[in-house]
Design a protein around this motif. Structure first.
Motif, mmCIF file in Angstrom:
data_model
loop_
_atom_site.group_PDB
_atom_site.id
_atom_site.type_symbol
_atom_site.label_atom_id
_atom_site.label_comp_id
_atom_site.label_asym_id
_atom_site.label_seq_id
_atom_site.Cartn_x
_atom_site.Cartn_y
_atom_site.Cartn_z
ATOM 1 N N UNK A 77 64.713 -17.644 -3.182
ATOM 2 C CA UNK A 77 64.546 -18.435 -4.471
ATOM 3 C C UNK A 77 63.660 -19.617 -4.318
ATOM 4 N N UNK A 78 62.771 -19.653 -5.299
ATOM 5 C CA UNK A 78 61.586 -20.770 -5.030
ATOM 6 C C UNK A 78 61.672 -21.540 -6.620
ATOM 7 N N UNK A 79 60.712 -22.670 -6.372
ATOM 8 C CA UNK A 79 60.376 -23.280 -7.487
ATOM 9 C C UNK A 79 58.903 -23.456 -7.517
ATOM 10 N N UNK A 80 58.136 -23.254 -8.837
ATOM 11 C CA UNK A 80 56.585 -23.266 -8.657
ATOM 12 C C UNK A 80 56.802 -24.712 -9.567
ATOM 13 N N UNK A 81 56.616 -25.578 -8.779
ATOM 14 C CA UNK A 81 56.653 -27.065 -9.302
ATOM 15 C C UNK A 81 55.378 -27.790 -9.733
ATOM 16 N N UNK A 82 55.204 -28.117 -11.085
ATOM 17 C CA UNK A 82 54.144 -28.838 -11.616
ATOM 18 C C UNK A 82 54.566 -30.590 -11.512
ATOM 19 N N UNK A 83 53.899 -31.349 -10.612
ATOM 20 C CA UNK A 83 54.226 -32.740 -10.326
ATOM 21 C C UNK A 83 53.717 -33.603 -11.447
ATOM 22 N N UNK A 84 52.635 -33.211 -12.226
ATOM 23 C CA UNK A 84 51.955 -33.835 -13.304
ATOM 24 C C UNK A 84 52.990 -33.938 -14.391
ATOM 25 N N UNK A 85 53.506 -32.813 -14.572
ATOM 26 C CA UNK A 85 54.433 -32.698 -15.876
ATOM 27 C C UNK A 85 56.118 -32.808 -15.675
ATOM 28 N N UNK A 86 56.457 -32.925 -14.313
ATOM 29 C CA UNK A 86 57.877 -33.102 -13.784
ATOM 30 C C UNK A 86 58.332 -31.753 -14.595
ATOM 31 N N UNK A 87 57.975 -30.641 -14.137
ATOM 32 C CA UNK A 87 58.450 -29.277 -14.741
ATOM 33 C C UNK A 87 58.278 -28.287 -13.527
ATOM 34 N N UNK A 88 59.079 -27.253 -13.981
ATOM 35 C CA UNK A 88 59.050 -26.236 -12.873
ATOM 36 C C UNK A 88 59.171 -24.927 -13.293
ATOM 37 N N UNK A 89 58.737 -23.737 -12.686
ATOM 38 C CA UNK A 89 59.372 -22.611 -13.135
ATOM 39 C C UNK A 89 60.388 -22.077 -11.932
ATOM 40 N N UNK A 90 61.579 -21.766 -12.346
ATOM 41 C CA UNK A 90 62.560 -21.566 -11.054
ATOM 42 C C UNK A 90 62.507 -20.222 -10.888
ATOM 43 N N UNK A 91 62.409 -19.443 -9.857
ATOM 44 C CA UNK A 91 62.583 -18.112 -9.675
ATOM 45 C C UNK A 91 63.530 -17.610 -8.933
ATOM 46 N N UNK A 92 64.541 -16.675 -9.149
ATOM 47 C CA UNK A 92 65.707 -16.245 -8.450
ATOM 48 C C UNK A 92 65.330 -14.729 -8.275
ATOM 49 N N UNK A 93 65.522 -14.246 -7.164
ATOM 50 C CA UNK A 93 65.128 -12.952 -6.662
ATOM 51 C C UNK A 93 66.674 -12.073 -6.248
ATOM 52 N N UNK A 94 66.550 -11.063 -6.638
ATOM 53 C CA UNK A 94 68.003 -10.179 -5.963
ATOM 54 C C UNK A 94 67.487 -8.840 -5.769
ATOM 55 N N UNK A 95 67.983 -8.392 -4.708
ATOM 56 C CA UNK A 95 67.793 -6.907 -4.219
ATOM 57 C C UNK A 95 68.566 -5.912 -5.199
ATOM 58 N N UNK A 96 68.144 -4.980 -5.625
ATOM 59 C CA UNK A 96 68.929 -4.024 -6.568
ATOM 60 C C UNK A 96 69.611 -3.152 -5.416
ATOM 61 N N UNK A 97 69.056 -2.623 -4.540
ATOM 62 C CA UNK A 97 69.586 -1.715 -3.564
ATOM 63 C C UNK A 97 69.857 -0.448 -4.184
ATOM 64 N N UNK A 98 69.132 -0.143 -5.207
ATOM 65 C CA UNK A 98 69.582 1.284 -6.025
ATOM 66 C C UNK A 98 70.782 1.348 -6.503
ATOM 67 N N UNK A 99 71.457 0.205 -6.686
ATOM 68 C CA UNK A 99 72.680 0.130 -7.418
ATOM 69 C C UNK A 99 72.662 -0.256 -8.683
#
Length: 199
Positions: A77-99
């Protein structure tokens, strides 16, 4: 008679000034409307994500990659952080495991998390996007004074699931942030169009 003459002149002067001021149309005070802060947007240039994650994509050179600091955050899980705008894109990853049950739960969670903004949102629009890499993404546009104007998820249905959300930490009204929202939304679409899964 001479002693009364100066008093007469003074009285006449005051009366003339009073009548002259009454003849003028009174101008009501009108407050100036609040202006929006000037926002200087950088050029939209991109770089490839090089960190070791199950995915890669291109992200803005105006942003930094930061680990997600949420207590329950997982390692991818990561943030793509934009310091100039005090904004971010938060990314959350999950493994599906063919389920397929896991996949349905992840998708349902995405709809629930988007739905939490209904209290302050004026509308929530859903749009399916077919990316350049032949992936399908679901994008949610959340209008109104909400902290997250865009959210999305994408999956290959068997192995990978990625959810993202644009967040602003400022209390500024979203109509004044429109140029920045549009800027980061373009970066979000570019991210999806360049997203590749690592097998």
């Amino acid at each position: 008679m001479q002693n009364r003459f100066p008093a007469f002149i003074i009285t006449l002067s005051f009366l003339s000034a009073f009548l002259f001021s009454c003849g003028k149309e009174e101008q009501a005070y009108v407050p100036k409307p609040k202006g929006f802060n000037r926002i200087d947007l950088p050029e939209q240039l991109y770089q490839k994500l090089t960190e070791n994650h199950p995915y890669t994509f291109e992200y803005s050179k105006s942003a930094k990659i930061l680990p997600d600091t949420f207590a329950l955050a997982e390692k991818d899980w990561i943030y793509i952080y934009y310091p100039q705008f005090k904004a971010n894109i938060q990314l959350t990853y999950k493994s599906v495991r063919k389920n397929q049950t896991l996949l349905r739960n992840y998708i349902n969670d995405s709809f629930k998390l988007t739905g939490k903004h209904q209290v302050r949102a004026s509308s929530i629009q859903e749009q399916k996007l077919r990316t350049r890499n032949n992936l399908t993404a679901m994008i949610f546009k959340i209008e109104g004074d909400v902290p997250s104007p865009y959210q999305f998820y994408t999956t290959d249905s068997t192995t990978h699931f990625l959810r993202g959300a644009i967040y602003f930490s400022t209390a500024t009204k979203n109509d004044s942030l429109t140029p920045v929202i549009n800027f980061i939304q373009k970066d979000m679409i570019h991210l999806l169009n360049t997203l590749e899964w690592k097998r």
